[in-house]
Design an enzyme around this catalytic site. Sequence first.
Site, short mmCIF file in Angstrom:
data_model
loop_
_atom_site.label_atom_id
_atom_site.label_comp_id
_atom_site.label_asym_id
_atom_site.label_seq_id
_atom_site.Cartn_x
_atom_site.Cartn_y
_atom_site.Cartn_z
N LYS A 69 23.17 12.58 -58.70
CA LYS A 69 22.93 12.71 -60.14
C LYS A 69 21.92 13.80 -60.46
O LYS A 69 22.06 14.50 -61.45
CB LYS A 69 22.46 11.36 -60.73
N LYS A 100 35.41 9.06 -56.84
CA LYS A 100 35.49 7.80 -57.57
C LYS A 100 35.64 8.09 -59.07
O LYS A 100 35.17 9.11 -59.56
CB LYS A 100 34.27 6.91 -57.31
N LYS A 117 32.03 8.08 -65.11
CA LYS A 117 31.89 8.66 -66.44
C LYS A 117 31.30 10.06 -66.37
O LYS A 117 31.64 10.90 -67.18
CB LYS A 117 31.05 7.76 -67.34
N1 AQP Z 1 35.05 3.96 -59.64
C1 AQP Z 1 34.50 2.77 -59.47
N2 AQP Z 1 35.10 1.85 -58.68
C2 AQP Z 1 34.55 0.63 -58.50
N3 AQP Z 1 33.42 0.24 -59.10
C3 AQP Z 1 32.78 1.11 -59.90
N4 AQP Z 1 31.66 1.02 -60.64
C4 AQP Z 1 31.45 2.19 -61.29
N5 AQP Z 1 32.44 3.05 -60.98
C5 AQP Z 1 33.29 2.41 -60.13
C6 AQP Z 1 30.81 -0.18 -60.72
O1 AQP Z 1 30.62 -0.50 -62.08
C7 AQP Z 1 29.38 -1.19 -62.22
C8 AQP Z 1 28.60 -0.66 -63.39
O2 AQP Z 1 28.17 0.61 -63.04
P1 AQP Z 1 27.11 1.44 -63.80
O3 AQP Z 1 26.39 0.67 -64.81
O4 AQP Z 1 26.38 2.22 -62.76
O5 AQP Z 1 28.08 2.27 -64.57
P2 AQP Z 1 28.12 3.73 -64.71
O6 AQP Z 1 26.87 4.37 -64.21
O7 AQP Z 1 28.55 3.88 -66.08
O8 AQP Z 1 29.28 4.04 -63.71
P3 AQP Z 1 29.68 5.44 -63.27
O9 AQP Z 1 30.88 5.88 -63.97
O10 AQP Z 1 29.71 5.36 -61.78
O11 AQP Z 1 28.50 6.34 -63.77
P4 AQP Z 1 27.96 7.63 -63.15
O12 AQP Z 1 29.03 8.65 -63.29
O13 AQP Z 1 26.75 7.90 -63.98
O14 AQP Z 1 27.66 7.33 -61.71
C9 AQP Z 1 28.64 -1.03 -60.90
O15 AQP Z 1 28.70 -2.22 -60.19
C10 AQP Z 1 29.42 0.04 -60.19
O16 AQP Z 1 29.38 -0.12 -58.79
#
Ligand code: AQP
Length: 332
Positions: free
Chosen positions: A112, A195, A198
Site C-alpha cells: 500500500k 486479488k 478496491k
Molecule cells: N479478493 C479477496 N478475496 C478474499 N477475501 C478478500 N478480502 C478482501 N479482498 C479479498 C477480505 O475482506 C475483508 C475486509 O477487508 P478490508 O476491510 O481490508 O477491505 P478492503 O481493504 O476494502 O479490501 P481490499 O479490496 O483488499 O482493499 P485494498 O485494495 O485497500 O487492499 C478482509 O477479511 C479481507 O481479507
Amino acid sequence: RPRVLSGIQPTAGSFHLGNYLGAVRQWVDLQETHDAFYMVVDLHAITLPQDPKELRANTRLAAAQLLAAGLDPDRCTLFVQSHVPEHAQLAWVMNCLTGFGEASRMTQFKDKSARQGADRASVGLFTYPILQVADILLYQANEVPVGEDQRQHIELTRDLAERFNGRFGETFTKPKPYILKETAKIYDLQDPSIKMSKSASTPKGLINLLDEPRTTAKKVKSAVTDTDTVIRYDVVEKPGVSNLLTIYSTLTGADIPELEEKYAGKGYGALKTDLAEVMVDFVTPFKERTQQYLDDPETLDAILAKGAEKARAVAAETLAQAYERVGFLPAK
Ligand code: AQP
C-alpha cells in the site's frame, strides 16, 4: 461458545465480491455457532486520506451492507470501531511491544505504501496491523474470519499475545485465523493473477455489490478466461475459469465437479451467461435490503449504539486488566 472478531473498512462505499466471499459470508454463518463481534473499522480507514462527510456516510453504508448480507444484531455484536475507545488505547501498548523491523515486514504496508508513494504514506498506515492486533486481543477472540491477505496480521497478533503474556502474565487469548480454502482469495476478473481489490483492481475487474446489476452482468460476461474452451478447475493453468467456478460454486452451493460436468463441451460463453444470472439474482435483493437500512438511519444508529455498548463492556474489562499488568497506576 468460542468467540470470533472481524472488521471491514468503510472506505470503498460498496463492498466488493472478494470482501463478501472471503469474509462477510463466513461472518453470517459464524454468528450461529460463535459469540461474534463484527465492526466497521473507521480508525483503519483514516490510514489513507478520507473526506470526513464521505467517511461518515460510508460507515453507515458499511453497516447497512453487513445487515443486508445477513448479520442479525440479536445474534452478533455489530459496532463501529471508533465508538469503542479501548481499541486505540490498547493499540498504544501493542505499538510499544512491536519491533520496528517486525512491523516493517508486513507485506500489506509494503504494497500500500508503494502504491501511495513512500513519502506520502502515513505512520498510521505503518502501524495499522498493530491496531488490528489490539482489535482482536481486546475481545479475547479465538478465531478471526478473514481473507488470505490478512494471514500475516493474525500471525503478528499471535506473536504479540504471546509476548505480552510472557512478559506480564497470562492475559490474552492467542487467536487462530479462520480462512476457508475455497474463498480465501477471490481474483480480479480481468487479471486473475491478482486479488480482487478496491485499490489494485481496474473497474472491469472488480465486482462491487452495489453496482447496477446490469453492470455486474456485463463484467462477468467479459471476464478474462483463456484461449482454450475447456471448463476445468485448475488454478495454475486456468486461473480465470477457476475463479469463475469458485464464485459460481459458493453463490449457488453447487460443488465444482458438478459444475465441470454441467458445462462439459459447452464453452465459456454458457458458463459466463449463467454466472451473470446467478450474480444478478444475488446482488439485486442485496442492493434493495441495503437501501432499506439506509432509508431508516435512526434504526441503523440504534443498532450500532447497542452494539458499541455490548462491545465496550468486553473491551473495557480486557483493557483494564492489560493496563494493570503493564504497571499503570489506576485512576481513582
Ligand atoms: N479478493 C479477496 N478475496 C478474499 N477475501 C478478500 N478480502 C478482501 N479482498 C479479498 C477480505 O475482506 C475483508 C475486509 O477487508 P478490508 O476491510 O481490508 O477491505 P478492503 O481493504 O476494502 O479490501 P481490499 O479490496 O483488499 O482493499 P485494498 O485494495 O485497500 O487492499 C478482509 O477479511 C479481507 O481479507
